[in-house]
Design an enzyme around this catalytic site. Sequence first.
Site, PDB file in Angstrom:
ATOM      1  N   ASP A  76      23.214  75.136  26.630  1.00 48.27           N
ATOM      2  CA  ASP A  76      23.317  76.264  25.568  1.00 48.27           C
ATOM      3  C   ASP A  76      24.671  76.654  24.946  1.00 48.27           C
ATOM      4  OD1 ASP A  76      21.119  76.282  24.935  1.00 48.27           O
ATOM      5  OD2 ASP A  76      20.444  78.078  26.328  1.00 48.27           O
TER       6      ASP A  76
ATOM      7  N   HIS B  88      22.297  78.286  35.634  1.00 50.46           N
ATOM      8  CA  HIS B  88      21.374  77.594  35.281  1.00 50.46           C
ATOM      9  C   HIS B  88      20.089  78.065  36.511  1.00 50.46           C
ATOM     10  CE1 HIS B  88      17.949  75.366  34.003  1.00 50.46           C
ATOM     11  NE2 HIS B  88      18.887  75.860  33.270  1.00 50.46           N
TER      12      HIS B  88
HETATM   13  N1  CMC Z   1      28.476  84.145  34.402  1.00 53.13           N
HETATM   14  C1  CMC Z   1      28.616  85.534  35.875  1.00 53.13           C
HETATM   15  N2  CMC Z   1      28.426  85.302  36.918  1.00 53.13           N
HETATM   16  C2  CMC Z   1      27.586  84.214  37.394  1.00 53.13           C
HETATM   17  C3  CMC Z   1      26.513  84.133  35.941  1.00 53.13           C
HETATM   18  C4  CMC Z   1      27.555  84.270  34.921  1.00 53.13           C
HETATM   19  N3  CMC Z   1      26.678  83.498  33.524  1.00 53.13           N
HETATM   20  N4  CMC Z   1      24.969  83.374  36.446  1.00 53.13           N
HETATM   21  C5  CMC Z   1      25.075  83.728  37.777  1.00 53.13           C
HETATM   22  N5  CMC Z   1      26.030  84.368  38.350  1.00 53.13           N
HETATM   23  C6  CMC Z   1      26.382  85.317  39.659  1.00 53.13           C
HETATM   24  C7  CMC Z   1      25.217  86.045  39.528  1.00 53.13           C
HETATM   25  O1  CMC Z   1      26.171  87.818  39.441  1.00 53.13           O
HETATM   26  C8  CMC Z   1      24.891  85.666  41.177  1.00 53.13           C
HETATM   27  O2  CMC Z   1      26.068  86.121  41.822  1.00 53.13           O
HETATM   28  P1  CMC Z   1      26.354  87.058  43.620  1.00 53.13           P
HETATM   29  O3  CMC Z   1      25.692  85.852  44.238  1.00 53.13           O
HETATM   30  O4  CMC Z   1      27.742  87.104  43.875  1.00 53.13           O
HETATM   31  O5  CMC Z   1      24.549  87.662  43.295  1.00 53.13           O
HETATM   32  C9  CMC Z   1      25.195  84.611  40.928  1.00 53.13           C
HETATM   33  O6  CMC Z   1      26.009  83.741  39.871  1.00 53.13           O
HETATM   34  C10 CMC Z   1      24.122  83.810  41.070  1.00 53.13           C
HETATM   35  O7  CMC Z   1      23.038  83.881  40.310  1.00 53.13           O
HETATM   36  P2  CMC Z   1      21.421  84.597  39.735  1.00 53.13           P
HETATM   37  O8  CMC Z   1      21.010  85.246  38.755  1.00 53.13           O
HETATM   38  O9  CMC Z   1      21.174  84.557  41.011  1.00 53.13           O
HETATM   39  O10 CMC Z   1      20.744  83.312  39.165  1.00 53.13           O
HETATM   40  P3  CMC Z   1      19.729  82.891  38.231  1.00 53.13           P
HETATM   41  O11 CMC Z   1      19.127  81.392  38.435  1.00 53.13           O
HETATM   42  O12 CMC Z   1      18.825  84.095  38.624  1.00 53.13           O
HETATM   43  O13 CMC Z   1      20.207  82.561  36.657  1.00 53.13           O
HETATM   44  C11 CMC Z   1      20.228  82.305  34.500  1.00 53.13           C
HETATM   45  C12 CMC Z   1      19.951  81.771  36.049  1.00 53.13           C
HETATM   46  C13 CMC Z   1      20.697  81.019  33.764  1.00 53.13           C
HETATM   47  C14 CMC Z   1      20.087  83.545  34.426  1.00 53.13           C
HETATM   48  C15 CMC Z   1      22.285  82.779  35.018  1.00 53.13           C
HETATM   49  O14 CMC Z   1      23.313  82.328  35.151  1.00 53.13           O
HETATM   50  C16 CMC Z   1      22.631  83.644  33.698  1.00 53.13           C
HETATM   51  O15 CMC Z   1      22.456  84.658  33.768  1.00 53.13           O
HETATM   52  N6  CMC Z   1      23.631  82.746  32.739  1.00 53.13           N
HETATM   53  C17 CMC Z   1      24.264  83.326  31.202  1.00 53.13           C
HETATM   54  C18 CMC Z   1      23.018  82.941  30.373  1.00 53.13           C
HETATM   55  C19 CMC Z   1      22.523  81.514  29.863  1.00 53.13           C
HETATM   56  O16 CMC Z   1      23.868  81.014  29.595  1.00 53.13           O
HETATM   57  N7  CMC Z   1      21.457  81.369  30.308  1.00 53.13           N
HETATM   58  C20 CMC Z   1      20.486  79.840  29.831  1.00 53.13           C
HETATM   59  C21 CMC Z   1      19.969  79.233  30.527  1.00 53.13           C
HETATM   60  S1  CMC Z   1      20.099  77.265  30.146  1.00 53.13           S
HETATM   61  C22 CMC Z   1      18.934  77.467  28.927  1.00 53.13           C
HETATM   62  C23 CMC Z   1      17.510  77.217  29.103  1.00 53.13           C
HETATM   63  O17 CMC Z   1      17.028  76.278  29.406  1.00 53.13           O
HETATM   64  O18 CMC Z   1      16.632  78.264  28.832  1.00 53.13           O
END
Ligand code: CMC
Length: 431
Positions: A366, A308
């Site tokens: 989710d 998240h």
């Molecule tokens: N699976 C594998 N690796 C992940 C995931 C995941 N679901 N989420 C983040 N990472 C890794 C990412 O590759 C990165 O690794 P590194 O530091 O080695 O490059 C690190 O964790 C940080 O990720 P980020 O993309 O910088 O994190 P963010 O805060 O920008 O993204 C997110 C948040 C929710 C978009 C992401 O965690 C994701 O894509 N999750 C899966 C989709 C999901 O479940 N979304 C629902 C969010 S909750 C509902 C809502 O409130 O809308």
Amino acid sequence: MAEHTITLTDNATGRSVEYPLREGTHGPSVIDIKTLYQDLGHFTYDPGFTSTASCRSDITFIDGDEGTLLYRGYPIEQLAEHSSFLEVSYLLLNGELPSRTELDDFSHSITVHTMVNESLKNFFNGFHYNAHPMAMLTAVVGSLSAFYHDGIDINDPESRRMCAHRIIAKMPTIAAAAFKHMVGEPFVYPKNRLSYSANLLNMLFSRPTEEYEINPVAERALDQLLILHADHEQNASTSTVRLAGSTGTNPFAAVAAGCASLWGPAHGGANEAVLRMLEEIGHPSRVEQYIAKAKDKDDPFRLMGFGHRVYKNYDPRATIIRKTCHEILEELGMGDDPKLELAMKLEDIALRDEYFVERKLYPNVDFYSGIIYKALGIPNQFFTVMFALGRTPGWIAQWGEMVEDREQRIGRPRQVYTGAARRDYVPVEKR
Ligand code: CMC
């Protein structure tokens, strides 16, 4: 005590300017840099707004490190246990929990506005039978602005109140119509004697040919899910509603923009993506293989329902919903559901795996909501619509707060331009 300030110095010119820190009730203070460009001639660069507060708000507070979520100061755990979706909607809109009379009046107002204009039903005939329900919801909610435009004065609190009630009341009717169009069944009219969530279940699942009995456990689980989704401060779809609304646009159009933003798999589309992922994994024996894929930087696969932007601890909504998920599966006699077994194995491994632990990638709301929706008989494609229904009071409360905030102006971010430098046009025959 002297005002707390932060001094920014431009090393090139030696010019220093002090900026005040503004304190909130909870959470980090913010550096008020409204005059930065005027003072130093620079913008700030913050893609994804990871360090930027776009507004002040009295509605919702999240502490991502602690795993705290408060609506108007009340912890989500207490609201999920004791309140109802309509009471929470009232709270979000008005700032205080209602008295008995206020709650009755509000529930009555929502109930009497659930019908939509008959001609709105015709819009659905224009959609192919397999149109994505989020596409239908976005379009039809936006089309409400065609029915209510001239009568709306966004600067009049009574007009705003009426819009808020209309949209909270009509969203389930439109959503259920999209569902019935999808499954090829006749639309079901709202029933005023039912609660908000019972009415929704009835509009989704009753058929003219047979009696439909509302399961109270399903009704409560649905109401709880809607409470958990009701607001989440300045997330992408809420920010979209605020940004669209900042132009003074019709609030139904602003909410349609919020629906479009919610649809993406990184936001509200994640619950649908979780089920698709569980189907793809297929069997608990393949969980390790998919965990490895999620960790592989050369593989675009991510574990859906994990991580998240704000919660870098357990998502408090996930804790509540995990329990409800087990209860509902038990109640519906689906305790041995293979998807749940698979989901639990995934959760268990990810919570122990160094990659996920280090990055604080916990299951989010989710992860479980998709499983509950599935158990209730709601198809995958429809999950994000359920999220949109829950988020509607939050969108509309945030929109109303923005309209009232004298500091708010049209939302207009700046940029660092990195394209070609100024150059002269060359006629086509000389290129
Ligand atoms: N699976 C594998 N690796 C992940 C995931 C995941 N679901 N989420 C983040 N990472 C890794 C990412 O590759 C990165 O690794 P590194 O530091 O080695 O490059 C690190 O964790 C940080 O990720 P980020 O993309 O910088 O994190 P963010 O805060 O920008 O993204 C997110 C948040 C929710 C978009 C992401 O965690 C994701 O894509 N999750 C899966 C989709 C999901 O479940 N979304 C629902 C969010 S909750 C509902 C809502 O409130 O809308």
